[in-house]
Design an enzyme around this catalytic site. Sequence first.
Site, PDB file in Angstrom:
ATOM      1  N   GLY A  13      45.101  54.887  41.400  1.00 34.38           N
ATOM      2  CA  GLY A  13      45.668  53.646  42.023  1.00 34.38           C
ATOM      3  C   GLY A  13      47.251  53.803  42.009  1.00 34.38           C
ATOM      4  O   GLY A  13      47.877  52.629  41.866  1.00 34.38           O
ATOM      5  N   SER A  15      49.631  54.649  43.985  1.00 30.68           N
ATOM      6  CA  SER A  15      50.349  54.787  45.142  1.00 30.68           C
ATOM      7  C   SER A  15      51.320  53.566  45.563  1.00 30.68           C
ATOM      8  O   SER A  15      52.139  53.644  46.155  1.00 30.68           O
ATOM      9  CB  SER A  15      49.541  55.103  46.426  1.00 30.68           C
ATOM     10  N   ARG A  16      50.971  52.600  44.944  1.00 29.25           N
ATOM     11  CA  ARG A  16      51.636  51.196  45.224  1.00 29.25           C
ATOM     12  C   ARG A  16      51.364  50.163  43.767  1.00 29.25           C
ATOM     13  O   ARG A  16      50.706  50.476  42.899  1.00 29.25           O
ATOM     14  CB  ARG A  16      50.893  50.500  46.374  1.00 29.25           C
ATOM     15  N   ASN A  88      43.976  51.744  36.487  1.00 27.48           N
ATOM     16  CA  ASN A  88      44.790  50.635  37.205  1.00 27.48           C
ATOM     17  C   ASN A  88      44.059  50.209  38.678  1.00 27.48           C
ATOM     18  O   ASN A  88      44.380  49.057  38.994  1.00 27.48           O
ATOM     19  CB  ASN A  88      46.343  51.114  37.430  1.00 27.48           C
ATOM     20  N   SER A 140      42.442  41.557  33.372  1.00 28.07           N
ATOM     21  CA  SER A 140      43.018  40.328  34.050  1.00 28.07           C
ATOM     22  C   SER A 140      42.936  39.056  33.314  1.00 28.07           C
ATOM     23  O   SER A 140      42.002  39.141  32.376  1.00 28.07           O
ATOM     24  CB  SER A 140      42.372  40.043  35.458  1.00 28.07           C
ATOM     25  N   TYR A 153      35.323  38.832  40.889  1.00 23.91           N
ATOM     26  CA  TYR A 153      36.521  39.737  40.352  1.00 23.91           C
ATOM     27  C   TYR A 153      36.458  39.694  38.934  1.00 23.91           C
ATOM     28  O   TYR A 153      36.413  40.502  38.108  1.00 23.91           O
ATOM     29  CB  TYR A 153      37.810  39.226  41.030  1.00 23.91           C
ATOM     30  N   ALA A 155      34.031  38.852  36.930  1.00 28.11           N
ATOM     31  CA  ALA A 155      33.103  39.604  36.422  1.00 28.11           C
ATOM     32  C   ALA A 155      33.090  41.112  35.866  1.00 28.11           C
ATOM     33  O   ALA A 155      32.945  41.732  35.148  1.00 28.11           O
ATOM     34  CB  ALA A 155      31.647  39.537  37.423  1.00 28.11           C
ATOM     35  N   THR A 156      33.940  41.755  37.099  1.00 27.61           N
ATOM     36  CA  THR A 156      34.293  43.120  36.968  1.00 27.61           C
ATOM     37  C   THR A 156      35.283  43.489  35.966  1.00 27.61           C
ATOM     38  O   THR A 156      35.369  44.228  35.185  1.00 27.61           O
ATOM     39  CB  THR A 156      35.095  43.832  38.071  1.00 27.61           C
ATOM     40  N   LYS A 157      36.231  42.391  35.737  1.00 27.74           N
ATOM     41  CA  LYS A 157      37.180  42.587  34.948  1.00 27.74           C
ATOM     42  C   LYS A 157      36.701  42.333  33.266  1.00 27.74           C
ATOM     43  O   LYS A 157      37.336  43.012  32.230  1.00 27.74           O
ATOM     44  CB  LYS A 157      38.614  41.768  34.869  1.00 27.74           C
TER      45      LYS A 157
END
Lengths: 245, 118
Positions: A13, A15-16, A88, A140, A153, A155-157
């Site tokens: 990730g 690119s920004r 990232n 996070s 969100y 849960a994934t982090k």
Amino acid sequence: MASERPKVAVISGGSRGLGAQLVARFLDRKYSVATLSRSKSEFVNELLRREEANFYWASVDARAAESVQKFANDVAARFGGIDILINNAGIAVEGVLPTMRWERINEVVETNLTAVLVLTQACSRVMLRQGSGTIVNISSVNAIRGHSGVAAYSATKSALEGMTRSLARELGARNIRVNSVAPGYFESDMIASISDEQRQRIARRTPLGRLARIEEVANVVHFLASEEASFITGQTLAVDGGITC
Amino acid sequence: MLEAGTSHQIEATVVGKIRAILAERGAAAAAPLAGDSKLSAHLGLTSLDLAFLVSQLEFELGVDPFAKLVAITDVRTIDDLVDAYRQALVPNSHKKPDGSLADAQKRAEKRRLRIDQR
């Protein structure tokens, strides 16, 4: 081998946002940098023109294991190895879980978790061959404290932090370190949609009284990826102005 | 990378990499390695050693048989490992009857059903 060539950082990730900040920082410090993203941003286009020898970008579906494996092997062949992986790339999804569409749940799990596992597997194989490497996962504060409206969100982090600790134990014997950075709210595209009132509320709840600057998060990622952190593995470092303390 | 990957070359490459790992930890590199030597029980290789071995062999031989073709949980001996690479590199070579990923998944499903029925 590693001492004879510039160190190589793979940043997903890139690119920004924070990813772009990290790409620029590692290029400034004479690393070779590779990134993958779904689309090419103006930032990527500029680097492809300016840093032809030290920068590599590929459009890869980060959930497609074979494509990601090929990307990692291509990076290793081009630059001579992979010393640093920074996971990232990620998306933020908001909304209470009971009414969230299944597609959104799948999307956030695949992007923030499955794709990270796949890229980490691919890069860790290269690191295993080298006998060294360091991995930094961007987690996070939502993995540390509960907040309404971000269950999927979070849960994934949280899963990334579990991966961090387990992988640190798995790979430590081969001199590969694995850590996480858990940023609080910082100025980026991911929070562009929140209102001024919400920003002020976050700032009031933060002991340091403000949101983070993106470079303050990048500083810590860079530290954990560097030799300065050579005896740190399996840890999560919150960069949140004290909001979780 | 091996173009056609003869059986002998594959075996020599696999055994050479195993010897290198054993030598790295000070084990007797010159000791004979039999095809039925168990990677874990006899040679003391850990799952991380096996991952290291597979990553090296992928680089050397250009294939990873454990991505789809063979279940790594079925690899117990040197012969098992050599067979896995033979299957990937020499498709018409001898294939162990119970070495496929599909077979391994079937066995795992049977085990799961037995546990569920308890």
